[in-house]
Design a protein around this motif. Structure first.
Motif, PDB file in Angstrom:
ATOM      1  N   PHE A  22      18.588  -1.576  -1.016  1.00 11.12           N
ATOM      2  CA  PHE A  22      19.310  -2.621   0.127  1.00 11.12           C
ATOM      3  C   PHE A  22      20.254  -1.519   0.789  1.00 11.12           C
ATOM      4  N   ASP A  23      20.303  -1.757   2.435  1.00 10.03           N
ATOM      5  CA  ASP A  23      21.224  -0.658   2.895  1.00 10.03           C
ATOM      6  C   ASP A  23      23.087  -0.965   3.212  1.00 10.03           C
ATOM      7  N   ILE A  24      22.843  -2.796   3.318  1.00  6.98           N
ATOM      8  CA  ILE A  24      24.471  -2.713   3.433  1.00  6.98           C
ATOM      9  C   ILE A  24      24.829  -4.159   1.950  1.00  6.98           C
ATOM     10  N   MET A  25      26.315  -4.813   2.109  1.00  6.97           N
ATOM     11  CA  MET A  25      25.629  -4.798   0.786  1.00  6.97           C
ATOM     12  C   MET A  25      28.007  -5.512   1.068  1.00  6.97           C
ATOM     13  N   HIS A  26      28.194  -6.519   0.226  1.00 11.34           N
ATOM     14  CA  HIS A  26      29.371  -6.715  -0.015  1.00 11.34           C
ATOM     15  C   HIS A  26      30.125  -7.536  -1.552  1.00 11.34           C
ATOM     16  N   LEU A  27      30.170  -7.004  -1.947  1.00 14.26           N
ATOM     17  CA  LEU A  27      30.709  -7.684  -3.750  1.00 14.26           C
ATOM     18  C   LEU A  27      32.058  -8.930  -2.878  1.00 14.26           C
ATOM     19  N   GLY A  73      29.781  -2.765   1.647  1.00 18.38           N
ATOM     20  CA  GLY A  73      29.488  -1.440   0.825  1.00 18.38           C
ATOM     21  C   GLY A  73      28.338  -0.829   2.250  1.00 18.38           C
ATOM     22  N   VAL A  74      28.241   0.529   2.312  1.00 22.41           N
ATOM     23  CA  VAL A  74      26.869   1.054   3.081  1.00 22.41           C
ATOM     24  C   VAL A  74      26.438   1.875   1.929  1.00 22.41           C
ATOM     25  N   ALA A  75      25.276   2.574   2.235  1.00 21.67           N
ATOM     26  CA  ALA A  75      24.283   3.157   2.292  1.00 21.67           C
ATOM     27  C   ALA A  75      24.442   4.243   2.948  1.00 21.67           C
ATOM     28  N   GLU A  76      24.655   5.011   2.548  1.00 15.49           N
ATOM     29  CA  GLU A  76      24.540   7.172   3.394  1.00 15.49           C
ATOM     30  C   GLU A  76      24.120   6.367   4.685  1.00 15.49           C
ATOM     31  N   HIS A  77      22.672   6.591   5.164  1.00 16.33           N
ATOM     32  CA  HIS A  77      22.920   6.122   6.639  1.00 16.33           C
ATOM     33  C   HIS A  77      23.553   5.541   7.537  1.00 16.33           C
ATOM     34  N   LEU A  78      24.749   4.673   7.271  1.00 18.62           N
ATOM     35  CA  LEU A  78      25.367   3.748   7.702  1.00 18.62           C
ATOM     36  C   LEU A  78      26.842   3.958   7.711  1.00 18.62           C
ATOM     37  N   VAL A  79      26.920   5.133   6.666  1.00 20.45           N
ATOM     38  CA  VAL A  79      28.397   5.052   6.700  1.00 20.45           C
ATOM     39  C   VAL A  79      29.097   5.568   8.297  1.00 20.45           C
TER      40      VAL A  79
END
Ligand SMILES: *Cc1c(COP(=O)(O)O)cnc(C)c1O
Length: 464
Positions: free
Chosen positions: A264-269, A290-296
């Motif tokens: 997953f690239d993007i998520m919420h908790l 939260g996002v994966a490194e490439h979307l920071v």
């Protein structure tokens, strides 16, 4: 009607007061600040029609009101998809220590609060396998919208404006398609198979240059782990789309599997579910994304501006994580999963179980096993008579009589057994005396309100 079921206005008697002070002991030496400073033009012209009651009447009024509702502090609350776990009271102590903060305070005076946000960024990144989080969103659905805006921004930043569609499974939580629509995407539904998992064969032909991404919940709303997630991730990435993870129900996966590792690239908790903030009735919530490194880089800075999101909820989550510690946090999801499977196996003779496989934190019955004309609503109402909150009912929409049960890890074996017992009793009652269930509940202050009217046109004030 019990005497104290009367409204506080009905208990009112002219001239009755809740307290008295000895005459003259305060006046003379001091004048109240408002008397000195407020111009008489803003003074109230007539007195407020407040109830005139004694102090015990006021205390009883509020205490009794609080008892008319059902809360996780009054009983077992197996509301599927909502993770109504017990909220440790130490969390409230921790929050109260930060009560005096103001969002516009100079940064140098709020170092502790900033440390909390820093710690939570790192802790949630470790738990989920994401790189960084923003704490701005104040609910799960708010997080979804934020995440989808990031998805859109990602494609736009690459000059790829043709990606106008988001794929959502037919088992998805209603907020998923709603958030995608609010974000301006068209929704494409991917079907579930008989076994309740996303049908990869149905997904393949949907993928193309117009797909921005897919939103998935894993375990899905049936409580089932999407075993094909790796294949789904590579298919969606292969067509240039991103994967959004609805982590509202991260509870069963804590320390077992990480959305980041699933692709997953993007998520919420939902901090207010998995991380133990009391919720319901619309708040309070916190849905960090939260996002994966490439979307920071798209997260922007500062990630905690806008008054730092719902800071009290973040604090509670922080207290929850620190008091459990790594080892016990790893137990939470496993115990929740065990509890759900225990209830499912214990009740499957009395209730219809459409998907019999091992579940995660929750599972779905499709009404009673025997057909006596007793509906899921009847069962839910009858449970209240026995002191249990009802499971989630009529959701997910895949089953007509859905009863979605999520026990969480915080309930004892004895509580689970008591619930199982009562559910068997209700199944027996349905066979012997269906009318008893059609007219339930019999022991609650309110029986069967018109639920739509109660939600849309609630009567919240007294009419004189
Ligand atoms: C609760 C929930 C949401 C929405 O969260 P809110 O805080 O109520 O907006 C989204 N997805 C799933 C799977 C949920 O259970």
């Amino acid at each position: 009607m019990k005497y104290y079921d009367k409204l506080v206005f009905e208990l009112s008697r002219p001239g009755r007061t809740g307290y008295s002070l000895p005459a003259g002991s305060l006046s003379g030496n001091y004048s109240a600040p408002w008397e000195a400073s407020e111009p008489s033009a803003v003074w109230r012209k007539s007195t407020l029609p407040l109830p005139e009651v004694s102090e015990p009447d006021v205390v009883r009024h509020y205490t009794n009101l609080s008892q008319m509702n059902f809360g996780v502090d009054t009983g077992f609350y197996p509301l599927g998809s909502c993770t109504m776990k017990y909220n440790p009271k130490i969390n409230e102590e921790v929050v109260s220590a930060f009560n005096g903060l103001h969002p516009l305070q100079p940064a140098s005076t709020v170092r502790g609060a900033r440390q909390v946000l820093d710690f939570m960024d790192k802790a949630l990144a470790e738990i989920t396998g994401m790189s960084h989080f923003t704490f701005l969103p104040c609910a799960g659905a708010h997080g979804e919208l934020t995440g989808l805006m990031l998805m859109k921004e990602y494609h736009m930043s690459r000059g790829d404006s043709a990606r106008t569609k988001v794929i959502v499974p037919d088992s998805a939580h209603g907020t998923n398609p709603a958030s995608a629509a609010v974000c301006g995407f068209d929704i494409v539904v991917v079907k579930s198979r008989e076994d309740g998992l996303v049908d990869v064969d149905d997904l393949r032909p949907l993928l193309g240059p117009d797909i921005a991404g897919i939103m998935m919940t894993n375990p899905n709303t049936l409580g089932l782990f999407e075993r094909d997630i790796k294949e789904i991730a590579s298919l969606v990435h292969g067509c240039g789309g991103l994967l959004y993870y609805d982590g509202a129900n991260m509870n069963p996966l804590l320390g077992v599997v990480r959305p980041g590792d699933m692709g997953f690239d993007i998520m919420h908790l939902n901090l207010h579910k998995t991380f133990s903030t009391p919720h319901g009735g619309g708040g309070p919530g916190s849905g960090p994304v939260g996002v994966a490194e490439h979307l920071v880089p798209l997260l922007g800075r500062p990630r905690t501006s806008g008054f730092h999101g719902n800071f009290g909820v973040i604090l509670r989550a922080c207290a929850y994580i620190l008091t459990l510690g790594r080892e016990n946090l790893l137990m939470a999801g496993k115990l929740a999963t065990l509890a759900a499977n225990y209830i499912k196996e214990s009740l499957k003779d009395s209730f219809k179980l459409p998907i019999p496989s091992v579940c995660k934190h929750e599972f779905v019955f499709d009404g009673l096993a025997a057909d006596n004309g007793v509906t899921t609503l009847d069962v839910a109402k009858r449970l209240l008579d026995y002191g249990f909150h009802a499971p989630t009912i009529y959701f997910p929409l895949l089953f007509h009589q859905a009863l979605m049960i999520e026990p969480t890890e915080t309930e004892s074996l004895e509580t689970l057994d008591a619930f199982i017992d009562v559910m068997h009793t209700i199944a027996r009652e349905a066979a012997e005396d269906p009318e008893l269930l059609h007219s339930a509940p019999h022991n609650t202050p309110v029986g069967r309100p018109d639920e739509t009217a109660a939600a849309r046109q609630p009567v919240l004030k007294y009419t004189f």
